[in-house]
Scaffold this motif. Structure first.
Motif, PDB file in Angstrom:
ATOM      1  N   ASP A 169      34.552   4.921  -4.396  1.00 53.74           N
ATOM      2  CA  ASP A 169      34.278   3.939  -3.335  1.00 53.74           C
ATOM      3  C   ASP A 169      35.573   3.511  -2.659  1.00 53.74           C
ATOM      4  OD1 ASP A 169      31.601   4.054  -3.987  1.00 53.74           O
ATOM      5  OD2 ASP A 169      31.710   2.350  -5.357  1.00 53.74           O
ATOM      6  N   PHE A 170      36.606   3.283  -3.461  1.00 52.01           N
ATOM      7  CA  PHE A 170      37.883   2.853  -2.891  1.00 52.01           C
ATOM      8  C   PHE A 170      38.478   3.941  -2.001  1.00 52.01           C
ATOM      9  CE2 PHE A 170      42.541   2.761  -3.209  1.00 52.01           C
ATOM     10  CZ  PHE A 170      42.786   1.525  -2.620  1.00 52.01           C
ATOM     11  N   LYS A 171      38.395   5.218  -2.420  1.00 52.55           N
ATOM     12  CA  LYS A 171      38.964   6.299  -1.615  1.00 52.55           C
ATOM     13  C   LYS A 171      38.241   6.432  -0.274  1.00 52.55           C
ATOM     14  CE  LYS A 171      40.559   9.032  -5.571  1.00 52.55           C
ATOM     15  NZ  LYS A 171      40.425  10.307  -6.331  1.00 52.55           N
ATOM     16  N   ILE A 172      36.918   6.316  -0.293  1.00 49.83           N
ATOM     17  CA  ILE A 172      36.165   6.420   0.969  1.00 49.83           C
ATOM     18  C   ILE A 172      36.520   5.266   1.900  1.00 49.83           C
ATOM     19  CG2 ILE A 172      33.859   6.408   1.968  1.00 49.83           C
ATOM     20  CD1 ILE A 172      32.866   7.711  -0.610  1.00 49.83           C
ATOM     21  N   LEU A 173      36.586   4.060   1.364  1.00 54.91           N
ATOM     22  CA  LEU A 173      36.940   2.907   2.197  1.00 54.91           C
ATOM     23  C   LEU A 173      38.358   3.032   2.738  1.00 54.91           C
ATOM     24  CD1 LEU A 173      35.353   0.052   0.028  1.00 54.91           C
ATOM     25  CD2 LEU A 173      34.536   0.878   2.236  1.00 54.91           C
ATOM     26  N   ALA A 174      39.268   3.554   1.914  1.00 55.34           N
ATOM     27  CA  ALA A 174      40.650   3.728   2.375  1.00 55.34           C
ATOM     28  C   ALA A 174      40.718   4.757   3.500  1.00 55.34           C
ATOM     29  CB  ALA A 174      41.530   4.151   1.204  1.00 55.34           C
ATOM     30  N   TYR A 175      39.930   5.838   3.413  1.00 53.91           N
ATOM     31  CA  TYR A 175      39.911   6.828   4.488  1.00 53.91           C
ATOM     32  C   TYR A 175      39.356   6.218   5.778  1.00 53.91           C
ATOM     33  CZ  TYR A 175      38.573  10.871   7.267  1.00 53.91           C
ATOM     34  OH  TYR A 175      38.422  11.773   8.298  1.00 53.91           O
ATOM     35  N   LEU A 176      38.288   5.459   5.677  1.00 56.62           N
ATOM     36  CA  LEU A 176      37.724   4.832   6.874  1.00 56.62           C
ATOM     37  C   LEU A 176      38.689   3.829   7.486  1.00 56.62           C
ATOM     38  CD1 LEU A 176      34.044   4.229   5.672  1.00 56.62           C
ATOM     39  CD2 LEU A 176      34.912   6.077   7.111  1.00 56.62           C
ATOM     40  N   ALA A 177      39.496   3.177   6.647  1.00 58.69           N
ATOM     41  CA  ALA A 177      40.454   2.208   7.178  1.00 58.69           C
ATOM     42  C   ALA A 177      41.579   2.881   7.948  1.00 58.69           C
ATOM     43  CB  ALA A 177      41.026   1.373   6.031  1.00 58.69           C
ATOM     44  N   ARG A 178      41.848   4.167   7.659  1.00 52.21           N
ATOM     45  CA  ARG A 178      42.926   4.879   8.359  1.00 52.21           C
ATOM     46  C   ARG A 178      42.479   5.462   9.692  1.00 52.21           C
ATOM     47  NH1 ARG A 178      43.956   6.647   2.974  1.00 52.21           N
ATOM     48  NH2 ARG A 178      42.804   8.589   3.395  1.00 52.21           N
ATOM     49  N   LEU A 179      41.224   5.327  10.052  1.00 48.42           N
ATOM     50  CA  LEU A 179      40.761   5.812  11.350  1.00 48.42           C
ATOM     51  C   LEU A 179      41.396   5.000  12.470  1.00 48.42           C
ATOM     52  CD1 LEU A 179      36.945   6.291  10.614  1.00 48.42           C
ATOM     53  CD2 LEU A 179      38.691   8.080  10.731  1.00 48.42           C
ATOM     54  N   SER A 180      41.362   5.562  13.666  1.00 45.13           N
ATOM     55  CA  SER A 180      41.889   4.830  14.821  1.00 45.13           C
ATOM     56  C   SER A 180      41.035   3.599  15.103  1.00 45.13           C
ATOM     57  CB  SER A 180      41.925   5.742  16.047  1.00 45.13           C
ATOM     58  OG  SER A 180      40.605   6.131  16.411  1.00 45.13           O
ATOM     59  N   ASP A 181      41.641   2.689  15.838  1.00 41.63           N
ATOM     60  CA  ASP A 181      40.910   1.452  16.146  1.00 41.63           C
ATOM     61  C   ASP A 181      39.619   1.745  16.902  1.00 41.63           C
ATOM     62  OD1 ASP A 181      42.952   0.123  14.933  1.00 41.63           O
ATOM     63  OD2 ASP A 181      43.952  -0.482  16.796  1.00 41.63           O
ATOM     64  N   THR A 182      39.670   2.695  17.825  1.00 39.09           N
ATOM     65  CA  THR A 182      38.471   3.012  18.613  1.00 39.09           C
ATOM     66  C   THR A 182      37.380   3.604  17.730  1.00 39.09           C
ATOM     67  OG1 THR A 182      39.857   3.404  20.557  1.00 39.09           O
ATOM     68  CG2 THR A 182      37.604   4.283  20.597  1.00 39.09           C
ATOM     69  N   ASP A 183      37.760   4.568  16.881  1.00 42.55           N
ATOM     70  CA  ASP A 183      36.758   5.195  16.008  1.00 42.55           C
ATOM     71  C   ASP A 183      36.204   4.198  15.001  1.00 42.55           C
ATOM     72  OD1 ASP A 183      37.219   7.525  17.350  1.00 42.55           O
ATOM     73  OD2 ASP A 183      38.607   8.338  15.853  1.00 42.55           O
ATOM     74  N   ARG A 184      37.076   3.347  14.466  1.00 43.92           N
ATOM     75  CA  ARG A 184      36.605   2.376  13.478  1.00 43.92           C
ATOM     76  C   ARG A 184      35.680   1.345  14.114  1.00 43.92           C
ATOM     77  NH1 ARG A 184      40.888   0.354  12.621  1.00 43.92           N
ATOM     78  NH2 ARG A 184      40.606  -1.763  13.419  1.00 43.92           N
ATOM     79  N   ASP A 185      36.050   0.862  15.295  1.00 47.52           N
ATOM     80  CA  ASP A 185      35.182  -0.111  15.976  1.00 47.52           C
ATOM     81  C   ASP A 185      33.846   0.512  16.355  1.00 47.52           C
ATOM     82  OD1 ASP A 185      37.212  -1.929  15.713  1.00 47.52           O
ATOM     83  OD2 ASP A 185      37.981  -1.663  17.748  1.00 47.52           O
ATOM     84  N   THR A 186      33.875   1.772  16.792  1.00 52.22           N
ATOM     85  CA  THR A 186      32.620   2.458  17.115  1.00 52.22           C
ATOM     86  C   THR A 186      31.759   2.624  15.871  1.00 52.22           C
ATOM     87  OG1 THR A 186      33.731   3.646  18.906  1.00 52.22           O
ATOM     88  CG2 THR A 186      31.624   4.534  18.123  1.00 52.22           C
ATOM     89  N   LEU A 187      32.395   2.913  14.755  1.00 57.24           N
ATOM     90  CA  LEU A 187      31.661   3.119  13.500  1.00 57.24           C
ATOM     91  C   LEU A 187      31.013   1.830  13.014  1.00 57.24           C
ATOM     92  CD1 LEU A 187      31.254   5.569  11.587  1.00 57.24           C
ATOM     93  CD2 LEU A 187      33.089   4.631  10.176  1.00 57.24           C
ATOM     94  N   LEU A 188      31.641   0.688  13.297  1.00 58.75           N
ATOM     95  CA  LEU A 188      31.157  -0.600  12.786  1.00 58.75           C
ATOM     96  C   LEU A 188      30.317  -1.375  13.796  1.00 58.75           C
ATOM     97  CD1 LEU A 188      34.341  -1.862  10.898  1.00 58.75           C
ATOM     98  CD2 LEU A 188      32.295  -0.826   9.921  1.00 58.75           C
ATOM     99  N   LEU A 189      29.907  -0.717  14.877  1.00 56.20           N
ATOM    100  CA  LEU A 189      29.090  -1.425  15.859  1.00 56.20           C
ATOM    101  C   LEU A 189      27.784  -1.917  15.255  1.00 56.20           C
ATOM    102  CD1 LEU A 189      29.551   0.639  19.141  1.00 56.20           C
ATOM    103  CD2 LEU A 189      30.276  -1.708  18.702  1.00 56.20           C
TER     104      LEU A 189
END
Length: 710
Positions: free
Chosen positions: A258-278
């Motif tokens: 779980d920690f590794k997956i969350l860490a990978y998602l945190a390294r995404l760009s701001d645009t990709d991360r914001d799009t993912l969390l819409l």
């Protein structure tokens, strides 16, 4: 008297009650079960409304996914989660039989299937697990307050189950009338009302408060502060804690994957991360090959949308290890605060809670099954309940911890120490080291007692704070009394007792003075209230008069407007009537003129007809006259006259007449006129009138134009 002594007195009263009812097997067996339970771990019932997150919070508290969770309410059977050296499931039937379900490991699916049984088939499930989180406490999961199981068995059955527990953790999204009624039913007995120290209210699913955004927990904390000050709820509980159970469970059971997956998602760009969390749907269905949608779906089910967003923020903010992330998420979810409160409020005070449970059992039996000779037990019960100062200390300490009662900062800390927050020994209550001299302890106790006596007569305190001061003052007096009794000098002990009694008398006088002052202020407040009510009544009367006057004025204006409107309508009706009459007169005049014109036309036609008849008679007479004239055949009298006189004018006239007559005769066939009409000259005189319809023409002096040229 310490909590251990209170528990011993309560246990002794329970044993005497059981002996008194030994001829009643059902009652004595029930009391024996309560007596044996006093030596078992503390029981905490987790209750609340349907789908309030009870199973999720139980898993978060014990640190493992043991209680099955479903999208719908499935719990129909009360389930006990307790510690055991090996996994075990015991099924208790309503008839008292116990069935052991052999299992090698505790599977949530098996527990879920057992929880679906009807309450008339299974009275309770007991799940034993070697989980460290269950060594000190036993958690009891109850059906939802408004579930089908409670409606079938009755609210009293659920209240009975909760009465068997030592403490209650009640979950709700926000308190409703149903929650208040349920808490009242649980605390309806005298013992429960006198000792409201066993209930904690948790605002579960706090991440859904408001719009569920980043400020959801802050909004939930504001709601909790408002309910802490509500006297209706404070009568049942002192602690109101917002908590995100799903995030607490996920953080308690978080794995390295779980920690590794969350860490990978945190390294995404701001645009990709914001799009993912819409949204939750976008998080699962977004195109991200490195993390398949199945894994993201599982992550979303465990952490929730709020938990994932918070985890990514923490990882981007500097959190680098799984342990750090787990600790931060536990703090965010409110689970750490809830665990600390459970430990301080329940675990550390389990002796007082067990004594409460013992007295509650005695109270229930004495009220439900009274019999001759029970008065002695009732008297002893009342004495224990009245002299249980430890419960008063716990109640005030809970109010101080929750913020319902607040003193000045130095007095706040000292009050907690005197109430036993740091320990029951005199040194701990006075804030002194264990090596302090007896004289120093006595001096500090005397100074402490003096300070709180001054607070007891403070007129600025309200009733709740004055009651708290009296409890703290009594705790200080008990410290002095205990210190004197441990010295072993009878004379000093008697002197100390005399001083304690004097202090108590002084405290009583101070209390009476404070009550008198309170009564005086209450009388003044009542007078002020009555004056304010009189002023309000006067203002209301004036307002009513003004309202009535305004209504009368408006009614008069409306009446005038109505009359003006009616006058205007009457005027318009009169004008319309005049116009109608004028139109009728005009139409009558036109009809009269048309009738006159018709009469004139008919008269003219009659006149023409008479003229034509006269003309026809005249022609007939002329024709007969011409026939009778035989003197000069072929000549008219006029021609004869002109010829006889041989006058030039006569001859010229004769020629002109003949010429015009000839022309007229030649023109008549061309015009298509009838030759029957005579073209003779009309005789003149009063009997010959010209025909107005005939065209003007020359008069032919010859009869029938017989003298005209060919």
């Amino acid at each position: 008297m310490s909590t251990e002594a209170l528990l011993e007195r309560a246990k002794g009263l329970l044993m005497r009650t059981m002996t008194f009812y030994r001829d009643d097997p059902r009652t004595s067996t029930w009391l024996r079960d309560r007596l044996e339970r006093l030596d078992q771990p503390l029981r905490i019932a987790v209750s609340g409304r349907v789908k309030s997150g009870k199973s999720t919070l139980i898993n978060a508290l014990i640190g493992t996914d043991l209680a099955p969770t479903d999208a719908e309410e499935r719990t129909q059977v009360t389930t006990f989660y307790q510690y055991g050296p090996e996994p075990k499931i015991l099924v208790h039937t309503p008839h008292g039989a116990v069935q052991n379900v052999p299992v090698s490991t505790l599977d949530s699916a098996t527990i879920r299937d057992l929880q679906h049984w009807r309450p008339d088939e299974v009275s309770r499930l007991v799940i034993e697990s070697p989980t460290p989180g269950l060594q000190a406490i036993t958690l009891i999961e109850t059906p939802g307050v408004a579930s089908a199981a409670v409606q079938e068995t009755g609210r009293s059955a659920l209240a009975q189950i909760l009465s068997e527990s030592d403490a209650v953790l009640y979950l709700t999204r926000y308190p409703r009338q149903t929650d208040l009624q349920f808490l009242q039913s649980v605390n309806e007995l005298q013992t429960a009302r006198c000792v409201p120290i066993n209930t904690i209210v948790a605002f579960s699913r706090a991440d859904e408060t408001g719009d569920g955004g980043a400020d959801a927990l802050a909004a939930a904390e504001r709601i909790a502060d408002r309910y802490r000050a509500d006297p209706t709820l404070s009568a049942f509980a002192q602690h109101f804690i917002p908590v995100v159970g799903l995030l607490g469970q996920a953080s308690s059971t978080m794995t390295e994957d779980d920690f590794k997956i969350l860490a990978y998602l945190a390294r995404l760009s701001d645009t990709d991360r914001d799009t993912l969390l819409l949204s939750a749907e976008r998080f699962v269905k977004a195109g991200l090959e490195a993390v398949p949608s199945e894994i993201r779906q599982r992550l979303l089910e465990r952490f929730g949308h709020y938990g994932i967003a918070r985890s990514l923020d923490l990882l981007r903010g500097g959190v680098g290890t799984a342990q750090q992330l787990q600790q931060e998420l536990l703090e965010t979810s409110g689970l750490t605060t809830l665990q600390e409160t459970l430990h301080s409020q329940f675990v550390e005070r389990q002796d007082a809670l067990r004594a409460r449970s013992a007295l509650l059992a005695v109270d229930m039996v004495l009220r439900a099954n009274p019999r001759p000779g029970v008065q002695q037990l009732l008297g002893e019960f009342e004495r224990v309940l009245t002299n249980a100062h430890e419960w008063n200390e716990l109640r005030v300490l809970s109010a101080l911890d929750s913020g319902q009662i607040r003193f000045a900062r130095p007095l706040q800390a000292e009050a907690k120490r005197l109430l036993g927050a740091s320990g029951d020994s005199p040194h701990a209550r006075l804030g002194l080291d264990e090596t302090a001299m007896i004289a120093d302890v006595a001096d500090e106790a005397t100074a402490t007692l003096s300070r709180w006596r001054e607070q007891a007569v403070n007129p600025m305190l309200d009733r709740a704070h004055r009651d708290a001061v009296r409890t703290v003052l009594r705790s200080a007096e008990r410290v002095i009394l205990h210190q004197v009794q441990t010295q072993g000098n009878p004379q000093q002990a008697a002197q100390a007792q005399q001083q304690a009694r004097a202090a108590q008398a002084q405290a009583e006088r101070a209390r009476q003075a404070a009550e008198a002052e309170q009564a005086r202020r209450a009388a003044e407040a009542e007078q002020a209230r009555q004056a304010a009510e009189a002023e309000q009544a006067r203002q209301a009367a004036e307002a009513e008069q003004a309202r009535q006057a305004e209504q009368a004025r408006q009614a008069a204006e409306a009446e005038r407007a109505r009359q003006a409107a009616e006058a205007e309508r009457a005027r318009q009706a009169a004008e319309a009537e005049q116009a109608r009459q004028a139109e009728q007169a005009r139409q009558a005049e036109q009809a009269r003129q048309a009738a006159e014109a018709e009469q004139a036309r008919q008269a003219a036609e009659a006149e023409r007809a008479s003229q034509e008849q006269a003309a026809a008679h005249t022609r007939q007479r002329e024709g007969s006259t011409s026939a009778r004239s035989t003197d000069t055949p072929g000549k008219t009298p006029a021609t004869q006259f002109l010829q006889q006189n041989d006058h030039p004018t006569g001859r010229r006239a004769l020629r002109e007449v003949g010429t015009s007559t000839g022309r007229r005769r030649r023109a008549e066939p061309e015009q298509g006129e009838s030759r029957t009409r005579s073209a003779v000259n009309q005789p003149t005189g009063s009997h010959a009138k010209p025909d107005p319809d005939e065209p003007s023409h020359h008069v032919d002096p010859t009869p029938s134009g017989r003298h005209s040229r060919g």
